[in-house]
Write an enzyme that holds these catalytic residues in place. Structure first.
Site, mmCIF file in Angstrom:
data_model
loop_
_atom_site.group_PDB
_atom_site.id
_atom_site.type_symbol
_atom_site.label_atom_id
_atom_site.label_comp_id
_atom_site.label_asym_id
_atom_site.label_seq_id
_atom_site.Cartn_x
_atom_site.Cartn_y
_atom_site.Cartn_z
ATOM 1 C CG MET A 32 -1.926 1.169 1.193
ATOM 2 S SD MET A 32 -2.941 1.308 2.686
ATOM 3 C CE MET A 32 -4.022 -0.104 2.502
ATOM 4 N N GLY A 33 1.971 1.216 0.746
ATOM 5 C CA GLY A 33 2.891 2.349 0.755
ATOM 6 C C GLY A 33 3.477 2.593 -0.621
ATOM 7 C CD1 TRP A 71 -1.782 2.339 -5.820
ATOM 8 C CD2 TRP A 71 -2.337 3.235 -3.836
ATOM 9 N NE1 TRP A 71 -2.865 3.166 -6.016
ATOM 10 C CE2 TRP A 71 -3.233 3.720 -4.816
ATOM 11 C CE3 TRP A 71 -2.487 3.647 -2.510
ATOM 12 C CZ2 TRP A 71 -4.261 4.602 -4.503
ATOM 13 C CZ3 TRP A 71 -3.519 4.527 -2.199
ATOM 14 C CH2 TRP A 71 -4.381 4.986 -3.195
ATOM 15 C CG HIS A 72 -0.167 6.068 -0.739
ATOM 16 N ND1 HIS A 72 -0.409 4.999 0.111
ATOM 17 C CD2 HIS A 72 -1.307 6.803 -0.734
ATOM 18 C CE1 HIS A 72 -1.630 5.107 0.603
ATOM 19 N NE2 HIS A 72 -2.201 6.182 0.114
ATOM 20 N N GLY A 73 3.328 5.852 -3.831
ATOM 21 C CA GLY A 73 4.430 6.430 -4.586
ATOM 22 C C GLY A 73 5.753 5.796 -4.182
#
Length: 417
Positions: free
Chosen positions: A332-333, A335-337
């Site tokens: 998920m981290g 995915w943010h960038g």
């Protein structure tokens, strides 16, 4: 075509009262039709396409072509896999299909970190469209989704209210709403909820988010950067202002999206449910950006647990869930960038969830022992509940400070005094 797009205005979704006024006027025929339990399918698609086009007008015109390319790409993948799945079920074909579906998003996320420029494939909303298409491939593999028609896929992917930033809907739930218009009584209740959502969203986004994000946050950042050092008390002001800004801004946007969805007869899922009264981190993720949290839970975490248990990678179930928590939140981290602070944010929450689960198990063991020895159980009352809320709130705020990227600026970028 590009000349026409550059001539059009660039409208940010839900950005101004003018946007809402024009959007409501465009939705009036849909609202009237739904009052009589009818759907204007062609007109609804036209409205979505028109407002999406305006979203990519002006200086953003290249994103329109990226969106068109992306929709063609995902259509080919989803329907190719659907055709294959009706005949066979090889796991490697499934894995490759998922990877190919994710490829545009991966390129968009990695390109800035590697080349220092934004990818030409990027456009506003690519992440949320990817969640939709990848979930469909996974559900086709699981047999939960049997058949998808082109038009049902297309209207799901281009559903305008949620295209840019969610909430993330599921195809089966969306399609059921679309194919079964609400009764008049139900639709009147939906309109009531839509009006409330839009009004509350306006308060969140245009008043509270403006206060914390535009008025307070720049000032707090300025004095914290001037103070310098590894950490200073002024950074706490940045932490709380940013955390509250992020909540009010995103929750406000989500309420707008939900309100417009309800006017269009679609019960888009709620995205926030009083996250700052969460008693622990697990409870927090059941309340914060819920559509994203539940998507990762269902399509990443649960599958990681299943694969690790199936192949008996770890003997202990608790170890399995801990590793899955860490991997899930790290993904998920990413995915943010692809930056250290986004990845650290994911790892932070992964470790936090592991500690959370450890404490729940430890508390049960302690209470079992105390009960066996005739001792009172550990306290569980309104005071311990309030303490849990206080601790969770501050832990979350620390994580959002990390997420904000401000520490990167404070630690690694010189700020002249």
């Amino acid at each position: 075509m590009s000349g026409l797009l550059q001539f059009l205005p660039n409208w940010q979704p839900y950005g101004t009262p003018k946007y809402f006024g024009i959007l409501i006027l465009a939705l009036l025929p849909i609202i009237i039709a739904l009052f009589f339990r009818r759907r204007l399918q062609i007109y609804e698609s036209f409205v979505s396409i028109a407002f999406i086009t305006l979203m990519f007008g002006g200086s953003k015109y290249q994103q329109f072509f990226a969106l068109v390319f992306y929709l063609v790409w995902q259509t080919l993948i989803v329907f190719a896999y659907q055709t294959y799945r009706q005949k066979a079920d090889n796991k490697w074909v499934f894995y490759i299909s998922i990877l190919v579906a994710l490829l545009p998003l991966i390129i968009v996320k990695v390109t800035p970190a590697v080349l220092g420029v934004d990818s030409l494939l990027g456009f506003l909303g690519i992440s949320y469209l990817t969640f939709r298409s990848v979930a469909m491939i996974m559900e086709l593999r699981d047999g939960e989704l049997k058949t998808v028609t082109f038009w049902s896929f297309f209207r799901f992917m281009i559903f305008m209210p949620t295209i840019s930033s969610g909430p993330i809907d599921r195809f089966r739930r969306f399609n059921e709403d679309y194919l079964t218009p609400p009764s008049r009584e139900d639709y009147l209740a939906m309109i009531e909820k839509a009006v409330w959502s839009i009004m509350l969203g306006a308060f969140y986004k245009f008043i509270m988010a403006h206060l914390f994000g535009e008025v307070l946050l720049p000032q707090f950042k300025h004095i914290a950067l001037h103070a310098g050092g590894i950490f200073n008390w002024q950074t706490l002001l940045v932490m709380y202002a940013y955390g509250l800004y992020l909540f009010f801004d995103f929750a406000g946007y989500s309420l707008f999206a939900i309100g417009i969805s309800y006017l269009m007869g679609i019960k888009t899922p709620v995205n926030f449910n009083k996250p700052f009264i969460a008693r622990d981190l697990k409870d927090f993720w059941n309340r914060w950006h819920m559509s994203l949290s539940f998507w990762f839970r269902d399509f990443v975490f649960m599958r990681l647990v299943y694969v690790m248990m199936k192949h008996k990678i770890f003997k202990n179930r608790n170890t399995t869930s801990s590793v899955a928590y860490l991997l899930n939140m790290t993904i998920m981290g990413f995915w943010h960038g692809v930056t250290w602070y986004y990845v650290a944010y994911g790892i932070f929450h992964g470790v936090g969830l592991i500690i959370n689960d450890w404490w729940v198990r430890r508390k049960k063991t302690i209470n079992k022992t105390r009960k066996k020895n005739g001792q009172p159980l550990l306290p569980d009352n309104k005071w311990t509940h309030a303490l849990g809320i206080l601790i969770t709130f501050n832990v979350v705020m620390v994580s959002l400070l990390l997420f904000s990227g401000f520490l990167d600026q404070l630690w690694f970028h010189h700020f002249p005094k």
